[in-house]
Design a protein around this motif. Sequence first.
Motif, PDB file in Angstrom:
ATOM      1  N   GLY A  54     -58.740  54.085  58.267  1.00  7.18           N
ATOM      2  CA  GLY A  54     -60.096  54.255  57.739  1.00  7.18           C
ATOM      3  C   GLY A  54     -61.037  53.185  58.244  1.00  7.18           C
ATOM      4  N   SER A 108     -62.113  57.228  56.077  1.00  8.80           N
ATOM      5  CA  SER A 108     -61.122  56.728  55.119  1.00  8.80           C
ATOM      6  C   SER A 108     -60.351  57.877  54.485  1.00  8.80           C
ATOM      7  CB  SER A 108     -61.813  55.889  54.033  1.00  8.80           C
ATOM      8  OG  SER A 108     -62.593  56.695  53.181  1.00  8.80           O
ATOM      9  N   LEU A 121     -55.451  52.794  55.160  1.00  7.97           N
ATOM     10  CA  LEU A 121     -56.594  51.886  55.031  1.00  7.97           C
ATOM     11  C   LEU A 121     -57.022  51.350  56.395  1.00  7.97           C
ATOM     12  CD1 LEU A 121     -55.583  49.766  51.884  1.00  7.97           C
ATOM     13  CD2 LEU A 121     -57.036  51.793  51.979  1.00  7.97           C
TER      14      LEU A 121
END
Length: 473
Positions: free
Chosen positions: A400, A342, A397
């Motif tokens: 990740g 992430s 995001l």
Amino acid sequence: MAENKKIAKELVEAIGGMENIQSVAHCATRLRFMVNDKEQIDQEAVENVNKVKGAFFNSGQYQVILGTGTVNQIYDEVDKLGVNATDKSEQSKSAAKDKNALQRAIRTLGDVFVPIIPVLVATGLFMGVRGLVMQEQILALFGMTPADISDNFLLFTQILTDTAFVFLPALVAWSTFRVFGGTPIIGLVLGLMLVSPELPNAWDVATEIEPLYFFGFIPVVGYQGAVLPAFFAGILGAKLEQFIRKRVPESLDLIVTPFLTLLVMIIAALFVIGPIFHTVEEYILQGTLAVLNLPFGIAGFLIGGLNQIIVITGVHHIFNLMEIQLLENFGSNPYNAIITSSVAAQGGAALAVGMKTKSNKLKALALPSSFSAFLGITEPAIFGVNLRYVKPFVAGLIGGGVGGFTASILGLKGTGMAITVIPGTLLYLNGQVLQYILVNIIAIVTAFVLTWLFGFSDNERKETEANAENRPS
């Protein structure tokens, strides 16, 4: 340096001048201002100051992101201007007044555990180095096999890798006393009492020997590696010390206060607090394992995808307890293997922005911010670049999540905590380094490609900047 002095002066003016600033402190990447009136801050002027990578309100503080190293230099110049400088812990106490109970509890948990993290990082690195040295391929380079390693050498490595966890309750109790207003050395001694060699060792009790039983039903053991018993004993111990000190004559304080504090607290810790919260720890650990063991890489996708949202809220330190428990019980940390993706992904998104934009100012902001993320610090990339244009953050995001999914599928586990991406490589020297590099590359490439194709364009940048200029002040 003349430039840093100029930056400091411009920052102070943009924040409303000396009269609007109560105090200033700094952490690894940010200046943290306590201000009298938020309305006097010129947000656009702050963000346009050279070297500023973003600015926002969080936890009752106006935080200006400058980056590692730079923040120390600018802080010194702000201090020279006469702004009331304070340390981060004192400022956090002041800022906490504006938070709700949950926010205050999470901030307090962070204040207790953050000072302990460096020694746990060092312990994890020692574990990684030992794993590297003990590999057959490495030993073969020196004409050796594992059988040639002496018992004394193994004992030496155990001192490096086990000490912090054996005496973890002492570290936790010391830090808790410090945060809650007690005398830290009393907390340290209380924590050492919880791991006294006179008590049955917690790890031995778990495998082969019986605990001591007081009154026929209260099990008493040492609390090697335990966190919650020491944490709650530290809270109550600090409050008890304060209570006693207010009621004891000054001439007797040196003798009576530590005597009564330690006497009462070791009884409470061994007979009440320890048994209760050690059981709570077990439930937390089992719940953590249940999540991390979700099939088909689900845990990795969810944790890897959501971690940086949690970082934005500032409550990510709450997971320190979970990582400590994983390391203490298993000597490995699958959570670190997931969250590194992430962090890397946000760096990949910022890198794409920096390489794609034609704006020299944004390029000068995005490229160093991406490198900072690759060193494990995502705030400059998140607040300075990705969140500003939204889509790069979302791409990060997703990257990740994909990287975390890969880490879960591969069963990747670090030997420590708190360091990620490039520095985190040292936690995977026990035969996992190639898988670790692969996970980071997948996260970075996914976020980079998504940002390049769908997440950013200079037209969108100009539109975002125009909207910002038209915002009512």
